[in-house]
Design an enzyme around this catalytic site. Structure first.
Site, PDB file in Angstrom:
ATOM      1  N   ASP A 147      31.062  34.159  20.624  1.00  0.00           N
ATOM      2  CA  ASP A 147      31.495  34.044  22.015  1.00  0.00           C
ATOM      3  C   ASP A 147      32.700  33.111  22.139  1.00  0.00           C
ATOM      4  O   ASP A 147      32.790  32.111  21.437  1.00  0.00           O
ATOM      5  CB  ASP A 147      30.333  33.518  22.877  1.00  0.00           C
ATOM      6  N   GLY A 148      33.584  33.458  23.059  1.00  0.00           N
ATOM      7  CA  GLY A 148      34.707  32.583  23.379  1.00  0.00           C
ATOM      8  C   GLY A 148      36.081  33.167  23.106  1.00  0.00           C
ATOM      9  O   GLY A 148      37.091  32.476  23.281  1.00  0.00           O
ATOM     10  N   GLY A 180      37.798  35.410  24.821  1.00  0.00           N
ATOM     11  CA  GLY A 180      38.589  35.509  26.036  1.00  0.00           C
ATOM     12  C   GLY A 180      39.154  34.155  26.441  1.00  0.00           C
ATOM     13  O   GLY A 180      40.336  34.030  26.772  1.00  0.00           O
ATOM     14  N   TRP A 237      39.625  31.577  24.520  1.00  0.00           N
ATOM     15  CA  TRP A 237      40.593  31.159  23.492  1.00  0.00           C
ATOM     16  C   TRP A 237      41.985  31.683  23.847  1.00  0.00           C
ATOM     17  O   TRP A 237      42.978  30.974  23.765  1.00  0.00           O
ATOM     18  CB  TRP A 237      40.132  31.683  22.133  1.00  0.00           C
ATOM     19  N   HIS A 295      40.400  38.624  21.024  1.00  0.00           N
ATOM     20  CA  HIS A 295      39.507  39.456  20.207  1.00  0.00           C
ATOM     21  C   HIS A 295      40.076  39.657  18.803  1.00  0.00           C
ATOM     22  O   HIS A 295      39.336  39.673  17.826  1.00  0.00           O
ATOM     23  CB  HIS A 295      39.256  40.810  20.888  1.00  0.00           C
ATOM     24  N   SER A 341      24.986  45.783  24.487  1.00  0.00           N
ATOM     25  CA  SER A 341      24.807  46.979  25.319  1.00  0.00           C
ATOM     26  C   SER A 341      25.405  46.747  26.708  1.00  0.00           C
ATOM     27  O   SER A 341      25.826  47.685  27.375  1.00  0.00           O
ATOM     28  CB  SER A 341      23.321  47.339  25.409  1.00  0.00           C
ATOM     29  N   GLU A 342      25.469  45.483  27.135  1.00  0.00           N
ATOM     30  CA  GLU A 342      26.018  45.167  28.458  1.00  0.00           C
ATOM     31  C   GLU A 342      27.552  45.114  28.442  1.00  0.00           C
ATOM     32  O   GLU A 342      28.191  45.265  29.485  1.00  0.00           O
ATOM     33  CB  GLU A 342      25.474  43.823  28.955  1.00  0.00           C
ATOM     34  N   LEU A 386      25.666  40.054  -0.157  1.00  0.00           N
ATOM     35  CA  LEU A 386      25.497  39.741   1.259  1.00  0.00           C
ATOM     36  C   LEU A 386      25.250  41.026   2.041  1.00  0.00           C
ATOM     37  O   LEU A 386      25.956  42.015   1.842  1.00  0.00           O
ATOM     38  CB  LEU A 386      26.772  39.050   1.784  1.00  0.00           C
ATOM     39  N   ARG A 441      25.477  30.053  18.104  1.00  0.00           N
ATOM     40  CA  ARG A 441      26.263  30.607  19.202  1.00  0.00           C
ATOM     41  C   ARG A 441      27.452  29.699  19.466  1.00  0.00           C
ATOM     42  O   ARG A 441      27.273  28.512  19.758  1.00  0.00           O
ATOM     43  CB  ARG A 441      25.436  30.756  20.479  1.00  0.00           C
ATOM     44  N   ARG A 494      22.395  30.277  25.663  1.00  0.00           N
ATOM     45  CA  ARG A 494      21.472  31.379  25.910  1.00  0.00           C
ATOM     46  C   ARG A 494      21.542  32.405  24.779  1.00  0.00           C
ATOM     47  O   ARG A 494      22.462  32.400  23.971  1.00  0.00           O
ATOM     48  CB  ARG A 494      21.738  32.027  27.270  1.00  0.00           C
ATOM     49  N   SER A 537      21.318  35.826  25.420  1.00  0.00           N
ATOM     50  CA  SER A 537      22.047  37.001  25.915  1.00  0.00           C
ATOM     51  C   SER A 537      21.610  38.308  25.257  1.00  0.00           C
ATOM     52  O   SER A 537      22.454  39.110  24.835  1.00  0.00           O
ATOM     53  CB  SER A 537      23.558  36.806  25.744  1.00  0.00           C
TER      54      SER A 537
END
Ligand code: IPE
Ligand code: MG
Length: 234
Positions: A2-3, A5, A7, A19, A48-49, A113, A170, A176, A178
């Site tokens: 996350d982050g 946008g 950045w 991205h 999915s959201e 891995l 996260r 959270r 999410s």
């Protein structure tokens, strides 16, 4: 992860640029896992959201996703990284779905891995899908309703063939889950940082691991029982 946008916003640049920087950070964390002998890494790439984001952002993410698949799979294979995907991929463009399937067909018996990309993934949907699989087995007569329990459900979930995650990281400052791996995270250690995903580096991951190493994982027991638990696990 996350982050991205934020950045980009910090730099007065479009979210898409964030991205792209985020994709470079994926390289960093994969290399880190290989260096440290970490055998499984699951990245929440697209939920999915996230389909409900503005159309141009979703489009840009799809183009980036395809580009990364085109450019990275060979190198990952050379590095003995096995690539897999979890989530509902039916909404992804066909070019991406074909690349996903091709990457998953690569057989790597000596993989170092397992890199799982959660794409179109939702933890609740994962649980619902597992319930549906078991219901189908009940309908066809190969499973009794009494056999629906934590073990059979766990087997029907994504990542069933991997140990449960030890550590959840996260970035981006939110505290959270999410709708990430809801079932699988039951006893996972959670670690949050304000650092934005594109700024992730080895030092940050060292911090997360050092913190993790200092945690006492009791799995519902008391401290005094843990030596016996460790013996049992051998
Ligand atoms: C995470 O970064 C990447 C994806 C969800 C694809 P965000 O896009 O959520 O970045 P912020 O939260 O707006 O900074
Ligand atoms: Mg975000």
């Amino acid at each position: 992860m996350d982050g991205n946008g934020r950045w980009a916003k910090q730099r007065q640049r479009p979210r898409t640029l964030g991205h792209r920087a985020g994709a470079r950070a994926v390289r960093t964390v994969v290399e880190y896992c290989l260096k440290r002998g970490i055998g499984a890494l699951t990245l929440f790439a697209f939920s999915s959201e996230n389909w409900n984001r503005p159309e141009d952002e979703v489009g840009a993410l799809m183009r980036l996703f395809l580009r990364v698949l085109e450019s990275e799979v060979d190198e990952l294979t050379r590095q003995k990284v096995r690539l897999r995907f979890i989530g509902d991929r039916s909404r992804f463009p066909e070019a991406i779905r074909l690349r996903m399937a091709a990457a998953e067909r690569i057989v790597l018996p000596d993989a170092k891995l397992t890199l799982t990309l959660a794409a179109g993934y939702g933890g609740r949907a994962d649980i619902a899908r597992a319930a549906q699989k078991l219901a189908e087995r009940v309908r066809e007569g190969s499973l009794a309703p009494e056999q629906i329990n934590e073990a059979t459900l766990a087997e029907a979930m994504d990542l069933a063939d991997l140990p449960p995650p030890d550590l959840f990281i996260r970035t981006g400052g939110e505290h959270r889950i999410s709708n990430f791996l809801l079932w699988q995270l039951a006893y996972t250690e959670l670690w949050f940082t304000d650092v934005l995903w594109p700024d992730l580096d080895d030092a940050l991951l060292d911090n997360a691991l050092a913190d993790f190493a200092g945690r006492e994982r009791r799995f519902g027991l008391i401290s005094e029982q843990l030596p016996a638990l460790a013996l049992e696990a051998r």
